[in-house]
Design a protein around this motif. Structure first.
Motif, PDB file in Angstrom:
ATOM      1  N   SER A  39      33.100  46.462  35.834  1.00  0.00           N
ATOM      2  CA  SER A  39      34.539  46.226  35.691  1.00  0.00           C
ATOM      3  C   SER A  39      34.965  46.140  34.231  1.00  0.00           C
ATOM      4  N   ARG A  96      34.211  50.091  32.094  1.00  0.00           N
ATOM      5  CA  ARG A  96      34.611  51.408  32.634  1.00  0.00           C
ATOM      6  C   ARG A  96      35.696  52.098  31.800  1.00  0.00           C
ATOM      7  N   LYS A  98      30.664  52.591  40.510  1.00  0.00           N
ATOM      8  CA  LYS A  98      30.048  51.268  40.578  1.00  0.00           C
ATOM      9  C   LYS A  98      28.732  51.339  41.360  1.00  0.00           C
ATOM     10  N   GLU A 106      46.491  45.297  45.428  1.00  0.00           N
ATOM     11  CA  GLU A 106      45.658  46.036  44.474  1.00  0.00           C
ATOM     12  C   GLU A 106      45.567  47.497  44.893  1.00  0.00           C
ATOM     13  N   THR A 154      40.906  42.521  37.767  1.00  0.00           N
ATOM     14  CA  THR A 154      42.288  42.044  37.748  1.00  0.00           C
ATOM     15  C   THR A 154      42.366  40.543  38.056  1.00  0.00           C
ATOM     16  N   ILE A 207      36.115  44.094  48.784  1.00  0.00           N
ATOM     17  CA  ILE A 207      34.810  43.932  48.129  1.00  0.00           C
ATOM     18  C   ILE A 207      34.093  42.710  48.715  1.00  0.00           C
TER      19      ILE A 207
HETATM   20  N1  GLU Z   1      40.436  46.201  41.943  1.00  0.00           N
HETATM   21  C1  GLU Z   1      40.102  45.218  40.970  1.00  0.00           C
HETATM   22  C2  GLU Z   1      40.149  45.786  39.575  1.00  0.00           C
HETATM   23  O1  GLU Z   1      40.415  46.935  39.391  1.00  0.00           O
HETATM   24  C3  GLU Z   1      38.762  44.580  41.237  1.00  0.00           C
HETATM   25  C4  GLU Z   1      37.654  45.549  41.422  1.00  0.00           C
HETATM   26  C5  GLU Z   1      36.768  45.677  40.234  1.00  0.00           C
HETATM   27  O2  GLU Z   1      36.481  44.694  39.561  1.00  0.00           O
HETATM   28  O3  GLU Z   1      36.304  46.787  40.020  1.00  0.00           O
HETATM   29  O4  GLU Z   1      39.956  45.094  38.636  1.00  0.00           O
END
Ligand code: GLU
Length: 258
Positions: free
Chosen positions: A88, A91, A44, A218, A156, A197
């Protein structure tokens, strides 16, 4: 007689098409990374303190250090790494299409994602939280019914919010940078994301606050393509050893993660 001829023909065709030969199996990612001498990591650039850019546009953050540690163990050199920026929502596609060898991107293990890729052991556990402007009266998730909340697409939180607070208006952004700017510009009543975050943004900004409650767990892990047992075992060994040596907790201290 006919049966004999058929069996012979079948055997001949099997030999010529090479069926069952080991060489025809796809290479494990670990083998191909070692052959090309470079590890390509989806990272990221919008998610402090895990993956973001310094003022010279250099990749920095906890996930960046973890990627370097992985390259050091797999290729003997932390510099043999190439970073591909992911967000997000793109990926998973970048991993399955083989654009990257692995994803290290504040990514939570979820049952749905486990159907598509394999995850290492977790290296951090975050929890979803609410961030509001300092003068906001909002104090819980339920108070966001019939209000607007900012989220990042593909995270998520997008799924959990749609099922837990059905009457919320969701305003989605592609990156955390855009989402945070939108909260500051008053485009919604709150922003919901992983606490670590949100802290990455709130750290240098006292116009916002993070509410105390955590709504989920998470577990963050490294994601690799399915059916690459050697690569999965390698990342697990690297992580477990780094956890046991105390290196992961030192890295967390370095990046202000608790
Ligand atoms: N950990 C969460 C996810 O995997 C939020 C972080 C993100 O958006 O990268 O979706």
């Amino acid at each position: 007689m006919i049966k004999k001829v058929c069996t012979t023909l079948l055997l001949i065709s099997l030999i010529f098409c090479g069926c069952g030969k080991k060489e025809n199996l796809p290479k494990d990612t670990l083998t191909s990374v070692k052959e090309k001498g470079i590890l390509v990591v989806g990272i990221k650039t919008d998610t402090p303190p895990f993956g973001y850019l310094d003022k010279n546009n250099k990749n920095i953050g906890f996930d960046v250090d973890l990627a370097k540690l992985t390259a050091k163990h797999i290729l003997g050199d932390a510099g043999k790494i190439s970073f591909v920026t992911v967000n997000s929502s793109n990926r998973i596609m970048k991993l399955t299409s083989k654009e990257v060898d692995m994803i290290i991107a504040a990514m939570s293990i979820t049952p749905n994602r486990q159907m598509i890729m394999d995850f290492s052991v977790p290296y951090h556990t975050a929890g979803q939280a609410i961030m509001v402007k300092n003068d906001s009266k909002i104090s819980s998730l339920l108070e966001l019914e019939n209000k607007k909340a900012i989220i990042v697409f593909g995270s998520t939180v997008e799924k959990s919010l749609r099922s837990n607070v059905p009457n919320i208006t969701i305003i989605g952004y592609k990156t955390y940078t855009e989402a945070f700017q939108a909260l500051k510009a008053g485009k919604a009543d709150a922003m919901i994301a992983d606490d670590t975050i949100l802290m990455g943004f709130a750290m240098n900004d006292n116009s916002v606050k993070i509410l105390p409650k955590r709504y989920t767990k998470e577990p963050y892990a490294i994601a690799v393509r399915k059916n690459n047992p050697l690569m999965l075992e390698a990342v697990n060994t690297i992580l477990k050893e780094a956890i046991n040596r105390g290196e992961i907790s030192q890295m967390k201290t370095k990046w202000g993660i608790n």
